[in-house]
Enzyme design. Structure first.
Site, PDB file in Angstrom:
ATOM      1  N   TRP A 156       0.703  -1.190  -0.039  1.00 10.82           N
ATOM      2  CA  TRP A 156       0.129  -0.168  -0.008  1.00 10.82           C
ATOM      3  C   TRP A 156       0.909   1.312  -0.101  1.00 10.82           C
ATOM      4  O   TRP A 156       0.356   2.261  -0.422  1.00 10.82           O
ATOM      5  CB  TRP A 156      -1.059   0.330   1.437  1.00 10.82           C
ATOM      6  CG  TRP A 156      -0.144  -0.224   2.513  1.00 10.82           C
ATOM      7  CD1 TRP A 156       0.003  -1.411   3.032  1.00 10.82           C
ATOM      8  CD2 TRP A 156       0.687   0.631   3.252  1.00 10.82           C
ATOM      9  NE1 TRP A 156       0.576  -1.337   4.169  1.00 10.82           N
ATOM     10  CE2 TRP A 156       1.317  -0.062   4.418  1.00 10.82           C
ATOM     11  CE3 TRP A 156       0.826   1.959   3.241  1.00 10.82           C
ATOM     12  CZ2 TRP A 156       1.863   0.399   5.383  1.00 10.82           C
ATOM     13  CZ3 TRP A 156       1.803   2.579   4.037  1.00 10.82           C
ATOM     14  CH2 TRP A 156       2.384   1.850   5.219  1.00 10.82           C
ATOM     15  N   ASN A 157       2.240   1.085   0.288  1.00  7.85           N
ATOM     16  CA  ASN A 157       2.896   2.396   0.654  1.00  7.85           C
ATOM     17  C   ASN A 157       3.164   3.156  -0.660  1.00  7.85           C
ATOM     18  O   ASN A 157       3.678   4.270  -0.594  1.00  7.85           O
ATOM     19  CB  ASN A 157       4.049   2.316   1.578  1.00  7.85           C
ATOM     20  CG  ASN A 157       5.027   1.214   0.847  1.00  7.85           C
ATOM     21  OD1 ASN A 157       4.806   0.478  -0.083  1.00  7.85           O
ATOM     22  ND2 ASN A 157       6.107   1.467   1.281  1.00  7.85           N
ATOM     23  N   LYS A 180      -2.085  -7.716  -8.505  1.00  6.75           N
ATOM     24  CA  LYS A 180      -2.993  -7.553  -7.272  1.00  6.75           C
ATOM     25  C   LYS A 180      -2.475  -6.517  -6.358  1.00  6.75           C
ATOM     26  O   LYS A 180      -1.537  -6.793  -5.919  1.00  6.75           O
ATOM     27  CB  LYS A 180      -2.973  -8.888  -6.227  1.00  6.75           C
ATOM     28  CG  LYS A 180      -4.010  -8.992  -5.274  1.00  6.75           C
ATOM     29  CD  LYS A 180      -3.612  -9.763  -4.140  1.00  6.75           C
ATOM     30  CE  LYS A 180      -2.846  -8.979  -2.990  1.00  6.75           C
ATOM     31  NZ  LYS A 180      -3.502  -7.900  -2.315  1.00  6.75           N
ATOM     32  N   ALA A 182      -2.661  -3.806  -3.096  1.00  9.85           N
ATOM     33  CA  ALA A 182      -2.935  -4.103  -1.768  1.00  9.85           C
ATOM     34  C   ALA A 182      -4.514  -3.491  -1.554  1.00  9.85           C
ATOM     35  O   ALA A 182      -4.866  -2.814  -2.083  1.00  9.85           O
ATOM     36  CB  ALA A 182      -2.125  -3.028  -0.745  1.00  9.85           C
ATOM     37  N   GLY A 234       6.714  -6.469  -0.408  1.00  7.26           N
ATOM     38  CA  GLY A 234       5.812  -6.410   0.659  1.00  7.26           C
ATOM     39  C   GLY A 234       6.858  -6.881   1.781  1.00  7.26           C
ATOM     40  O   GLY A 234       8.106  -6.633   1.759  1.00  7.26           O
ATOM     41  N   SER A 235       6.190  -7.414   2.870  1.00 10.58           N
ATOM     42  CA  SER A 235       6.965  -7.714   4.058  1.00 10.58           C
ATOM     43  C   SER A 235       7.954  -8.909   3.789  1.00 10.58           C
ATOM     44  O   SER A 235       7.401  -9.975   3.017  1.00 10.58           O
ATOM     45  CB  SER A 235       6.238  -7.783   5.338  1.00 10.58           C
ATOM     46  OG  SER A 235       5.067  -8.937   5.074  1.00 10.58           O
ATOM     47  N   GLU A 256      10.881  -8.238  -3.274  1.00 12.72           N
ATOM     48  CA  GLU A 256      11.299  -7.093  -2.648  1.00 12.72           C
ATOM     49  C   GLU A 256      10.762  -6.762  -1.332  1.00 12.72           C
ATOM     50  O   GLU A 256       9.638  -6.471  -1.259  1.00 12.72           O
ATOM     51  CB  GLU A 256      10.978  -5.702  -3.725  1.00 12.72           C
ATOM     52  CG  GLU A 256      11.467  -5.806  -5.048  1.00 12.72           C
ATOM     53  CD  GLU A 256      12.975  -5.289  -4.822  1.00 12.72           C
ATOM     54  OE1 GLU A 256      13.690  -5.252  -6.118  1.00 12.72           O
ATOM     55  OE2 GLU A 256      13.506  -4.826  -3.868  1.00 12.72           O
ATOM     56  N   LEU A 257      11.526  -7.021  -0.392  1.00 13.77           N
ATOM     57  CA  LEU A 257      11.045  -7.209   0.982  1.00 13.77           C
ATOM     58  C   LEU A 257      11.205  -6.167   1.906  1.00 13.77           C
ATOM     59  O   LEU A 257      11.655  -4.979   1.464  1.00 13.77           O
ATOM     60  CB  LEU A 257      11.349  -8.581   1.579  1.00 13.77           C
ATOM     61  CG  LEU A 257      10.986  -9.859   0.390  1.00 13.77           C
ATOM     62  CD1 LEU A 257      11.645 -11.064   1.045  1.00 13.77           C
ATOM     63  CD2 LEU A 257       9.511  -9.757   0.214  1.00 13.77           C
ATOM     64  N   GLU A 385      11.581  -3.049  11.744  1.00 15.88           N
ATOM     65  CA  GLU A 385      11.052  -1.965  10.837  1.00 15.88           C
ATOM     66  C   GLU A 385       9.988  -1.297  11.406  1.00 15.88           C
ATOM     67  O   GLU A 385       8.976  -1.594  11.536  1.00 15.88           O
ATOM     68  CB  GLU A 385      10.832  -2.604   9.356  1.00 15.88           C
ATOM     69  CG  GLU A 385      10.612  -1.720   8.568  1.00 15.88           C
ATOM     70  CD  GLU A 385      10.192  -2.479   7.023  1.00 15.88           C
ATOM     71  OE1 GLU A 385       9.571  -3.394   7.283  1.00 15.88           O
ATOM     72  OE2 GLU A 385      10.595  -2.194   5.979  1.00 15.88           O
TER      73      GLU A 385
END
Ligand SMILES: NC(=O)c1ccc[n+]([C@@H]2O[C@H](COP(=O)([O-])OP(=O)(O)OC[C@H]3O[C@@H](n4cnc5c(N)ncnc54)[C@H](O)[C@@H]3O)[C@@H](O)[C@H]2O)c1
Ligand SMILES: O=C[C@H](O)CS(=O)(=O)O
Length: 481
Positions: A156-157, A180, A182, A234-235, A256-257, A385
């Site tokens: 979402w960021n 897809k 968020a 994402g995470s 990409e975490l 984080e």
């Protein structure tokens, strides 16, 4: 939300060139994190609809790959131009659903568009090799071909740029994509699809599937063997799960975490420049970026001076609704994000840190940008984080000590340091275990460079010629003559 072109606000998903509701007919609310206002009711899609989108991507892929690179490029450039022409509306939609101040939201639109532009060109430079034969009469030719159908899952960021950073190289080389977004921020994604359709990108090449159940959509993306690559941002926790779910058919993946970026200020640094860099890295998007400075290490000789300068700069931040004039810092995305920031601050204070500024809720999803001093490695802010506007300052004495501290994490995405000693710059840059090193630069991200991390911050790179490789398969021909 006032749009010049209201048709950019799409509350349906875009599948195989059509705007569709979910099979259930259900919807889910999208809210403005600044006000809590419901700004849209999105069609709620699930597993079956995702499977149809994948089928459409599979059906479209061969024809899309058969186009000349210049033909794909022309369509992508049209898409780029439309994104730029509509940047105000796209920025408005992004600000409303994610909260970042309008100017920053519009900046993200241009950042995302820059990937479309850059890969529209780079897709024309997918070069192979010829290799001298290893036996009489052998001729070897290396080809690069598109992976095929790609599934994308994004956070979402950066609800526009994280999709753009994936769809651009994918389409440029002849892949097709099902994206897809968020569930908190689907509108930026559907707006991208509105413009992709308007640009003439053929049906099935780029679909957007929005839903309230991440796993229902994600599980189909991982299980479906027509999907030859999953690209995730994402995470680390979710990335780990997705990697497991993609093992059954050895899907290619890009990950990409999460991050835990150290920001190091040496005593030979230009302190004013270091403060500017720290402000940009730490407080961009209210601290909600994967490359935000998460730990700020300041050498003892300049610790007090840097702290004073940083606090003075933080006090200038203007916190509020992203649409309000002069606001520099918006809300956090939701209550969970505020709770995590509060937990990290409380833990640090409990273990001996002190508040140099901030450390207070401001109502709703707003949290005052904060500077903590006396922070140590046993505090949560050192290991997790924070993903919020908290600048924890650690004191250090020697170069060796701070390199060890900076590397003491399972993450390895971005790091930063400020020094004007050229020997130190090379020693420290080579010793830090990260994919991205900002040297006297707090904002290194760009489409022309290979963005990505090491260790548990991910796999693969996005942007640059390296980002193209992640969507290509290598094949060699051994020809007897
Ligand atoms: N490395 C990067 O480039 C980068 C960029 C932005 C954000 N991030 C990271 O993302 C995190 C914040 O974003 P977030 O809270 O959206 O992360 P998240 O991992 O919770 O969610 C990311 C995406 O995955 C989806 N998702 C969640 N569980 C899923 C499942 N079981 N199956 C399929 N999809 C699933 C979510 O709906 C969302 O679309 C932070 O850790 C941040 O560091 C990394
Ligand atoms: O947070 C995720 C983004 O990758 C940050 S950046 O804008 O690409 O630096």
């Amino acid at each position: 939300m006032k749009l010049k072109d209201p048709s950019l606000l799409a509350e349906k998903s875009y599948v195989d060139g059509a705007w569709v509701d979910g099979d259930s007919g259900k919807t889910f609310a999208v809210t403005n994190p600044s006000t809590g206002e419901v700004i849209a009711n999105m069609a709620d899609l699930g597993q079956a609809e995702t499977a149809r989108a994948i089928d459409a991507a599979y059906a479209a892929q061969k024809d899309w790959a058969a186009k000349l690179a210049s033909e794909r490029s022309a369509l992508m450039m049209k898409w780029y131009e439309l994104m730029v022409e509509n940047a105000d509306d796209l920025g408005t939609i992004l600000c409303a659903e994610m909260g970042k101040p309008f100017a920053e939201a519009r900046g993200e639109i241009l950042y995302g568009a820059s990937f479309i532009q850059w890969f529209a060109e780079e897709g024309k430079r997918v070069y192979g090799d010829t290799i001298p034969g290893a036996k009489a009469g052998q001729r070897i030719v290396v080809l690069k071909q598109p992976v095929g159908v790609v599934a994308s899952i994004t956070p979402w960021n950066f609800p526009n740029a994280m999709i753009a950073r994936k769809v651009a190289p994918a389409l440029a080389v002849g892949c097709t994509m099902v994206a897809k977004p968020a569930k908190l921020t689907p509108l930026s994604a559907t707006a991208m699809a509105v413009l992709a359709e308007r640009a003439g990108i053929p049906k099935g090449v780029f679909s957007v599937v929005c839903g309230s159940s991440s796993s229902a959509i994600g599980n189909e993306m991982c299980a479906n063997e027509k999907v030859r690559k999953l690209t995730f941002t994402g995470s680390t926790e979710v990335g780990r799960e997705l990697l497991k779910n993609c093992a059954h058919d050895i899907k290619k993946t890009s990950m990409e975490l999460g991050g835990n970026a150290p920001f190091i200020v040496f005593d030979d640094a230009d302190l004013d420049a270091a403060v500017v860099g720290a402000m940009g890295s730490k407080f961009r998007n209210a601290g909600q970026t994967c490359v935000c400075a998460n730990r700020i290490y300041v050498q003892a000789g300049v610790y007090d001076a840097f702290t004073e300068k940083l606090v003075a700069a933080v006090k200038q931040l203007n916190i509020g609704d992203g649409f309000a004039e002069g606001v520099t810092t918006g809300p956090l995305i939701d209550g969970n994000a505020v709770d995590k920031v509060k937990e990290h601050v409380a833990d640090a204070l409990e273990k001996g840190a002190e508040v140099a500024f901030g450390a207070e809720e401001m109502g709703g999803n707003f949290y005052r940008p904060t500077v903590l001093t006396g922070v140590t490695k046993d505090m949560k802010v050192a290991r997790e984080e924070t993903f919020g506007p908290v600048a924890p300052l650690f004191r250090f004495e020697t170069e060796e000590e701070v390199i060890a501290a900076a590397n003491d994490t399972e993450f390895g995405l971005a790091c930063y340091f400020y020094s004007r000693d050229v020997g130190r710059v090379w020693r420290v840059a080579e010793a830090l275990e990260y994919g991205i090193v900002g040297v006297n630069d707090g904002l290194p991200s760009t489409a022309v460079a290979p963005f990505g991390g090491v260790k548990q911050s991910g796999l693969g790179r996005e942007g640059s010629k390296y980002g193209l490789e992640d969507f290509l398969e290598i094949k060699y021909l051994s020809m007897g003559i």
